[in-house]
Design a protein around this motif. Structure first.
Motif, mmCIF file in Angstrom:
data_model
loop_
_atom_site.group_PDB
_atom_site.id
_atom_site.type_symbol
_atom_site.label_atom_id
_atom_site.label_comp_id
_atom_site.label_asym_id
_atom_site.label_seq_id
_atom_site.Cartn_x
_atom_site.Cartn_y
_atom_site.Cartn_z
ATOM 1 N N ARG A 1 0.596 -1.233 0.160
ATOM 2 C CA ARG A 1 -0.064 0.003 -0.051
ATOM 3 C C ARG A 1 1.032 0.974 -0.045
ATOM 4 O O ARG A 1 0.703 1.986 -0.577
ATOM 5 N N ILE A 2 1.851 1.473 0.517
ATOM 6 C CA ILE A 2 2.569 2.271 0.383
ATOM 7 C C ILE A 2 4.022 2.139 0.305
ATOM 8 O O ILE A 2 4.208 3.367 -0.724
ATOM 9 N N TYR A 3 4.546 1.644 -0.042
ATOM 10 C CA TYR A 3 5.588 0.996 -1.232
ATOM 11 C C TYR A 3 5.783 1.571 -2.584
ATOM 12 O O TYR A 3 5.319 0.266 -2.745
ATOM 13 N N ARG A 4 6.183 2.560 -2.860
ATOM 14 C CA ARG A 4 6.685 1.800 -4.426
ATOM 15 C C ARG A 4 7.662 1.376 -5.299
ATOM 16 O O ARG A 4 7.126 1.686 -6.716
ATOM 17 N N VAL A 5 8.117 1.539 -4.214
ATOM 18 C CA VAL A 5 10.190 0.689 -4.879
ATOM 19 C C VAL A 5 9.542 -0.947 -3.716
ATOM 20 O O VAL A 5 8.500 -1.423 -3.120
ATOM 21 N N ARG A 6 10.909 -1.340 -4.093
ATOM 22 C CA ARG A 6 11.280 -3.456 -3.583
ATOM 23 C C ARG A 6 10.783 -2.539 -1.953
ATOM 24 O O ARG A 6 11.422 -1.356 -1.146
ATOM 25 N N ASP A 7 9.739 -3.445 -0.833
ATOM 26 C CA ASP A 7 9.961 -3.123 0.492
ATOM 27 C C ASP A 7 11.155 -3.635 1.048
ATOM 28 O O ASP A 7 12.106 -4.544 1.077
ATOM 29 N N PRO A 8 11.270 -2.733 1.726
ATOM 30 C CA PRO A 8 13.441 -2.531 2.608
ATOM 31 C C PRO A 8 13.252 -3.588 3.451
ATOM 32 O O PRO A 8 14.149 -4.842 3.231
ATOM 33 N N ARG A 9 11.973 -4.337 3.955
ATOM 34 C CA ARG A 9 12.647 -5.216 4.595
ATOM 35 C C ARG A 9 12.000 -6.470 4.280
ATOM 36 O O ARG A 9 12.488 -6.985 4.332
ATOM 37 N N ALA A 10 11.796 -6.823 3.076
ATOM 38 C CA ALA A 10 11.940 -7.349 1.787
ATOM 39 C C ALA A 10 13.253 -8.182 1.941
ATOM 40 O O ALA A 10 13.702 -9.351 2.340
ATOM 41 N N ASP A 11 14.159 -6.977 1.471
ATOM 42 C CA ASP A 11 15.413 -7.480 1.252
ATOM 43 C C ASP A 11 16.632 -7.621 2.421
ATOM 44 O O ASP A 11 17.108 -8.566 3.242
ATOM 45 N N ALA A 12 16.172 -7.064 3.953
ATOM 46 C CA ALA A 12 16.813 -7.365 5.342
ATOM 47 C C ALA A 12 15.769 -8.790 5.602
ATOM 48 O O ALA A 12 17.378 -9.643 6.500
ATOM 49 N N LEU A 13 15.262 -9.625 5.092
ATOM 50 C CA LEU A 13 14.629 -10.902 5.713
ATOM 51 C C LEU A 13 15.139 -11.775 4.320
ATOM 52 O O LEU A 13 15.924 -13.045 4.800
ATOM 53 N N LYS A 14 15.336 -11.117 3.345
ATOM 54 C CA LYS A 14 16.067 -11.933 1.998
ATOM 55 C C LYS A 14 17.943 -12.391 2.683
ATOM 56 O O LYS A 14 17.934 -13.209 2.549
ATOM 57 N N SER A 15 18.096 -11.054 2.895
ATOM 58 C CA SER A 15 20.112 -11.097 3.236
ATOM 59 C C SER A 15 19.976 -12.233 4.760
ATOM 60 O O SER A 15 20.450 -13.043 5.089
ATOM 61 N N ALA A 16 18.657 -12.538 5.942
ATOM 62 C CA ALA A 16 18.724 -13.444 6.961
ATOM 63 C C ALA A 16 18.257 -14.494 6.605
ATOM 64 O O ALA A 16 19.244 -15.955 6.851
ATOM 65 N N LEU A 17 17.365 -14.850 5.590
ATOM 66 C CA LEU A 17 17.836 -16.448 5.018
ATOM 67 C C LEU A 17 18.758 -16.903 4.792
ATOM 68 O O LEU A 17 19.050 -17.734 4.828
ATOM 69 N N SER A 18 19.080 -15.876 3.241
ATOM 70 C CA SER A 18 20.358 -16.343 2.699
ATOM 71 C C SER A 18 21.442 -17.067 3.620
ATOM 72 O O SER A 18 22.846 -17.742 3.012
ATOM 73 N N ARG A 19 22.358 -16.238 5.521
ATOM 74 C CA ARG A 19 22.788 -16.441 6.256
ATOM 75 C C ARG A 19 22.690 -17.759 6.612
ATOM 76 O O ARG A 19 23.702 -18.450 6.946
ATOM 77 N N LEU A 20 21.392 -17.857 6.854
ATOM 78 C CA LEU A 20 20.345 -18.927 7.755
ATOM 79 C C LEU A 20 20.690 -20.372 6.284
ATOM 80 O O LEU A 20 21.495 -21.334 6.935
ATOM 81 N N GLY A 21 20.598 -20.209 4.972
ATOM 82 C CA GLY A 21 21.395 -21.318 4.199
ATOM 83 C C GLY A 21 22.597 -21.447 4.157
ATOM 84 O O GLY A 21 23.067 -22.904 3.979
ATOM 85 N N ALA A 22 23.408 -20.449 3.955
ATOM 86 C CA ALA A 22 24.894 -20.661 4.473
ATOM 87 C C ALA A 22 25.741 -22.305 5.290
ATOM 88 O O ALA A 22 26.107 -22.706 5.551
ATOM 89 N N ALA A 23 24.515 -21.362 6.740
ATOM 90 C CA ALA A 23 25.217 -22.525 7.572
ATOM 91 C C ALA A 23 23.992 -23.023 7.663
ATOM 92 O O ALA A 23 24.581 -24.285 8.684
ATOM 93 N N GLY A 24 23.422 -23.892 7.071
ATOM 94 C CA GLY A 24 22.764 -25.102 6.926
ATOM 95 C C GLY A 24 21.460 -24.636 7.362
ATOM 96 O O GLY A 24 21.206 -26.455 7.877
ATOM 97 N N GLY A 25 20.580 -24.430 7.393
ATOM 98 C CA GLY A 25 19.324 -24.138 8.531
ATOM 99 C C GLY A 25 18.569 -23.332 7.504
ATOM 100 O O GLY A 25 17.604 -23.769 8.109
#
Length: 357
Positions: free
Chosen positions: A244-268
């Protein structure tokens, strides 16, 4: 357009949502500087500095003690309560907490969802609740209460990242609800309970689970384009895209995608599940740009929320409750800020009904 769109309903020092540039600022700090770098307690210290003027370590200790107090209520998880959906069960048990406007009432409201959600999840599957430990951080303790096992450092960091990322986000529906109730001087418990009711709706916090339903339906990366094309042709909404608010990519999506990448790299994180999600995101963005060139429909926070919470072991029907565990800090901060103004929120309405005879 809603009558309240673009209306300034409050002045706040807590967070700024810059929808044009895709930035979220919390107490003068960009989300990039907080997510994955600071604990939930550290961000609470920023949000609640007026209410908790002590150190971050002091707040961490007091929040841990509040989790112990909240756990005393878990003994009352009766059969009727456990038969409810998790969000409704959370709402019911939160309603049993005492109300007030002091520091202890505020801490209990922040601590309680992190204790109650794991207890409800375990109780619904016939398992005994795991008590909190005052020696743990908030995210770590929540994971131990969920699984009964010691999480990895990267799992703790991932949940901390999530809690920080959703801790506050301007005057969204649930936060505005909390401020309205707080303005009546009803107390923090009443404000949080009302906010939880608003969060439950599928247009607000009740939506992340269907992202996983979409991934389950797609099944494999090579199916993504055809499945998504079919959904769009039938006029269906693609879950996890648009805001509703963001006219570009939601910055929270990038923060969580980075967390997922780190979790994946650690086998989680299941590598195949992550690859599927990345394929769906890539194809969905391309199809949405082609099908709706006049609209900005970028990845939002729901998409990677679903993947992250699934990887950490939370069932999808508990996602709204975990959201509440993170947003409770923001709700209390806004409630406190509103109380400090001393003003009752009382907007006007425009009557459009029939004229009196």
């Amino acid at each position: 357009m809603s009558a309240l769109d673009d209306v300034i309903a409050a002045e706040t020092r807590l967070s700024e949502v810059d929808g044009v540039n895709g930035r979220l600022v919390i107490c003068g700090h960009s989300l990039d500087a907080l997510a994955g770098r600071k604990t939930y307690e550290a961000v609470l210290a920023l949000l609640l500095g007026d209410l908790f003027p002590g150190s971050e370590d002091t707040l961490r200790s007091e929040l841990a003690e509040a989790r112990l107090l909240a756990f005393q209520r878990v003994a009352r998880l009766d059969t009727d309560l456990l038969s409810l959906p998790i969000t409704e069960g959370l709402r019911a048990i939160m309603a049993r907490l005492p109300d007030g406007e002091d520091k202890s009432a505020a801490l209990l409201q922040i601590a309680a969802p992190a204790v109650f959600v794991p207890a409800l999840i375990r109780g619904k599957s016939g398992k005994s609740p795991v008590p909190p430990d005052a020696g743990r951080g908030h995210a770590e303790d929540m994971l131990v209460m969920l699984t009964g096992a010691q999480p990895s450092a990267e799992q703790v960091r991932a949940l901390d990242t999530y809690l920080v990322t959703v801790s506050d986000h301007g005057l969204n529906a649930s936060t505005f609800t909390a401020r309205v109730v707080a303005s009546t001087r009803a107390g923090y418990a009443s404000a949080v309970l009302a906010a939880l009711g608003a969060l439950k709706g599928p247009l607000h916090g009740g939506a992340p689970g269907p992202v996983l339903d979409m991934l389950d339906a797609v099944r494999a990366p090579e199916n993504a384009r055809s499945w998504l094309t079919s959904e769009l042709a039938r006029g269906e909404r693609l879950m996890g895209f648009g805001h509703r608010i963001y006219r570009v990519r939601d910055p929270r999506a990038d923060a969580l995608k980075s967390a997922l990448s780190r979790l994946g790299a650690a086998g989680g994180m299941d590598a195949a599940r992550l690859a599927l999600a990345e394929a769906v995101e890539r194809e969905a963005l391309a199809l949405l740009r082609a099908a709706k060139p006049g609209r900005v429909l970028e990845t939002n926070v729901e998409f990677f929320t679903a993947l992250l919470l699934e990887a950490l072991g939370f069932p999808r029907d508990a996602f709204t409750g975990v959201f509440a565990a993170g947003r409770a800090g923001g709700w209390i901060a806004h409630a406190h800020e509103q109380i400090e103004t001393g003003r009752l929120i009382r907007p006007q309405s425009r009557y459009i009904g029939p004229k009196a005879a």
